[in-house]
Design a protein around this motif. Structure first.
Motif, mmCIF file in Angstrom:
data_model
loop_
_atom_site.group_PDB
_atom_site.id
_atom_site.type_symbol
_atom_site.label_atom_id
_atom_site.label_comp_id
_atom_site.label_asym_id
_atom_site.label_seq_id
_atom_site.Cartn_x
_atom_site.Cartn_y
_atom_site.Cartn_z
ATOM 1 N N SER A 7 1.034 -1.111 0.102
ATOM 2 C CA SER A 7 0.017 -0.042 0.064
ATOM 3 C C SER A 7 0.908 1.290 0.038
ATOM 4 C CB SER A 7 -1.174 0.044 1.294
ATOM 5 O OG SER A 7 -0.065 0.119 2.165
ATOM 6 N N ALA A 8 0.566 2.506 -0.345
ATOM 7 C CA ALA A 8 1.064 3.726 -0.349
ATOM 8 C C ALA A 8 1.602 4.041 0.912
ATOM 9 C CB ALA A 8 0.252 4.797 -0.644
ATOM 10 N N GLU A 31 6.358 4.282 4.419
ATOM 11 C CA GLU A 31 7.215 3.774 5.669
ATOM 12 C C GLU A 31 8.342 2.990 5.239
ATOM 13 O OE1 GLU A 31 7.837 3.691 9.680
ATOM 14 O OE2 GLU A 31 6.422 4.889 8.534
ATOM 15 N N ASN A 32 8.523 2.290 4.203
ATOM 16 C CA ASN A 32 9.942 1.694 3.733
ATOM 17 C C ASN A 32 10.964 2.763 3.029
ATOM 18 O OD1 ASN A 32 10.019 -1.532 4.221
ATOM 19 N ND2 ASN A 32 7.875 -0.859 4.001
ATOM 20 N N ASP A 45 15.964 9.732 5.833
ATOM 21 C CA ASP A 45 16.522 9.098 7.209
ATOM 22 C C ASP A 45 15.609 8.794 8.274
ATOM 23 O OD1 ASP A 45 16.148 11.656 7.954
ATOM 24 O OD2 ASP A 45 18.212 11.932 8.247
ATOM 25 N N THR A 46 14.383 9.291 8.305
ATOM 26 C CA THR A 46 13.290 8.924 9.288
ATOM 27 C C THR A 46 12.663 7.760 8.895
ATOM 28 O OG1 THR A 46 11.343 10.174 8.179
ATOM 29 C CG2 THR A 46 13.023 11.340 9.572
ATOM 30 N N LYS A 47 12.689 7.080 7.653
ATOM 31 C CA LYS A 47 11.885 5.976 7.387
ATOM 32 C C LYS A 47 12.761 4.467 7.383
ATOM 33 C CE LYS A 47 8.566 8.483 6.526
ATOM 34 N NZ LYS A 47 7.207 8.643 7.340
ATOM 35 N N LEU A 48 12.091 3.452 7.492
ATOM 36 C CA LEU A 48 12.920 2.159 7.195
ATOM 37 C C LEU A 48 13.823 2.226 6.087
ATOM 38 C CD1 LEU A 48 9.783 -0.115 7.704
ATOM 39 C CD2 LEU A 48 11.488 0.613 9.729
ATOM 40 N N ASN A 49 15.077 1.090 6.045
ATOM 41 C CA ASN A 49 15.819 0.654 5.260
ATOM 42 C C ASN A 49 16.891 1.858 4.724
ATOM 43 O OD1 ASN A 49 14.396 -1.624 4.829
ATOM 44 N ND2 ASN A 49 12.746 -0.379 3.559
ATOM 45 N N ASP A 97 17.858 -0.854 -4.267
ATOM 46 C CA ASP A 97 17.518 0.434 -4.016
ATOM 47 C C ASP A 97 16.073 0.844 -4.502
ATOM 48 O OD1 ASP A 97 17.275 3.530 -4.036
ATOM 49 O OD2 ASP A 97 18.484 3.739 -5.548
ATOM 50 N N LEU A 98 15.295 1.061 -3.451
ATOM 51 C CA LEU A 98 13.775 1.172 -3.467
ATOM 52 C C LEU A 98 13.468 2.332 -4.547
ATOM 53 C CD1 LEU A 98 10.815 0.343 -2.656
ATOM 54 C CD2 LEU A 98 11.042 1.825 -0.986
#
Length: 448
Positions: free
Chosen positions: A184-185, A190-191, A230-234, A246-247
């Motif tokens: 989901s968006a 979040e990732n 830098d506040t999100k996962l990965n 790389d997402l």
């Protein structure tokens, strides 16, 4: 009256001809005649008749047009053709005459169909469930007998996931399949994804056709990295983590950020090769892991879990703009013998396709992680007329030639020296073509 015998007449004609030739010697359109032609004028026409004619032959078969450029060098075999435009799977000979056409009814191939040793087809087919669909959509995997009947069916299509493009039969009888899965968006953001939309990263499932259970799986979403937020996962350094994906390499408003399109299995090393079109890379994944290890960063023969063991084709995915890039939108990672792989790179905006034969790092057969370098190019082929922006692939033939599928044209056969010896063209959209010898067990099992 003056009488001339035959000898006198020949002499007179000879001097007359010499006079004519001499008078024209300063003419830009003068014709030079050799002494041999003067002495033997009757041989000229005969020699012309003996000059070899053009060896190129073009024939119209039941399925299209074939051109033989050098018939002595072609591999005389059958070709299994997957024509996605016509939803047709057929076997033809090198004259483009039909050997067998499977009755699929209203089923649509989505894209890969291969002929198994027992004469059945293993097919990726389109589902009617259109919750989400991109090019190469599937959703259904079937084993189909000669009469077109589905003797096994596996449905993998709902709002959360969908199989697509390619399938691969494993030596143990299980089946590998590529599948999109929805994030989901909210989950994507979040990732660390940079856009505000749902995404559909790739996964691989292994199905036991006897029990219809998924016995192993791998999910790219477990192996991501991003340097966007830098506040999100990965969050981390893309350059320092080549084992991660790389997402944000591709921005896609429709969420199709990777678009894997081909899968190949390395039995000797228990590795999976995944062609990822939008990354212009082949990813190498350790299949020796169990499903739990495949979600992690450790375990398996390479100690890396489900992280990438190796990747090649496009160093820019790691911000490397120095190392030579090989692929632009690649298809079919065909591991045709241990350590050697054929890859068709479509060419994208280059409007020029190329087939590469690559030597993979020896480290992969030693269960160690290879350095992040490109494989060695052993052979390549391109041609000004070879360009298909989608689908396509290449198969190595027993005689050393390569059978190349140019998706929106047809099929080529070329030698190791790059000589084009045969071409097939027809209206269609050709996913791949596969070689089958006339005495192949799969052909004999059809009892044609």
């Amino acid at each position: 009256m003056i009488k001339l015998n035959i000898t006198d007449l020949k002499i007179a004609l000879f001097f007359l001809l010499c006079t004519v030739v001499s008078s024209c010697s300063n003419d830009n359109n003068s014709i030079e005649i050799s002494e041999e032609e003067i002495e033997n004028p009757e041989t000229t026409e005969e020699e012309n008749e003996e000059t070899p004619i053009d060896s190129v032959q073009t024939l119209t078969g039941e399925l299209g047009t074939v051109t033989f450029y050098n018939q002595a060098l072609i591999e005389d075999h059958y070709v299994l053709v997957n024509d996605a435009a016509a939803n047709s799977v057929y076997l033809m000979d090198k004259n483009a005459d039909l050997i067998y056409n499977w009755p699929l009814g209203d089923r649509k191939i989505g894209n890969d169909v291969i002929l198994l040793n027992d004469g059945t087809l293993l097919a990726s087919l389109e589902s009617d469930n259109l919750e989400f669909a991109f090019g190469g959509q599937g959703g259904i995997i079937q084993i189909i007998n000669k009469n077109g009947e589905a003797i096994w069916n596996f449905d993998y299509s709902n709002t959360e996931h969908r199989s697509h493009h390619d399938v691969e039969l494993l030596p143990n009888g299980n089946i590998l399949a590529i599948a999109w899965e929805k994030m989901s968006a909210e989950e994507a953001i979040e990732n660390g994804y940079q856009l505000d939309n749902a995404i559909y990263p790739e996964s691989i499932i292994e199905i036991n056709p006897t029990t219809e259970d998924i016995v192993w799986e791998w999910h790219s979403k477990d192996h991501l990295i991003q340097n966007f937020d830098d506040t999100k996962l990965n969050f981390g350094s893309v350059e320092e983590n080549p084992q991660l994906i790389d997402l944000n390499y591709v921005e896609a408003a429709n969420g199709n950020i990777m678009h894997a399109n081909g899968i190949s299995y390395d039995d000797a090393n228990d590795l999976i090769y995944l062609s990822v079109n939008y990354y212009s890379e082949v990813w190498v994944i350790d299949h020796s892991t169990n499903t739990n290890e495949a979600t992690s960063h450790s375990g398996g023969n390479f100690g890396r879990g489900g992280d990438l063991v190796y990747r090649f084709g496009n160093p820019t995915t790691q911000y490397d703009n120095i190392t030579k890039r090989l692929f632009v939108n690649n298809h079919y990672p065909n591991l045709f013998e241990p350590g050697k792989i054929l890859v068709y790179t479509n060419g994208g905006d280059l409007e020029q396709s190329t087939v590469y034969e690559l030597q993979l790092p020896a480290d992969l057969s030693q269960n160690t992680i290879p350095a992040l370098t490109q494989p060695e190019v052993l052979w390549s082929f391109t041609d000004p007329e070879l360009y298909a922006p989608k689908v396509s692939g290449a198969v190595r033939l027993p005689n050393g030639n390569t059978l190349i599928t140019e998706g929106d044209f047809g099929i080529w056969e070329v030698t190791r020296q790059g000589e084009i010896v045969w071409r097939f063209s027809a209206q269609g959209f050709f996913w791949r073509a596969y070689h089958y010898a006339k005495d192949d067990p799969a052909i004999l099992a059809l009892d044609l």
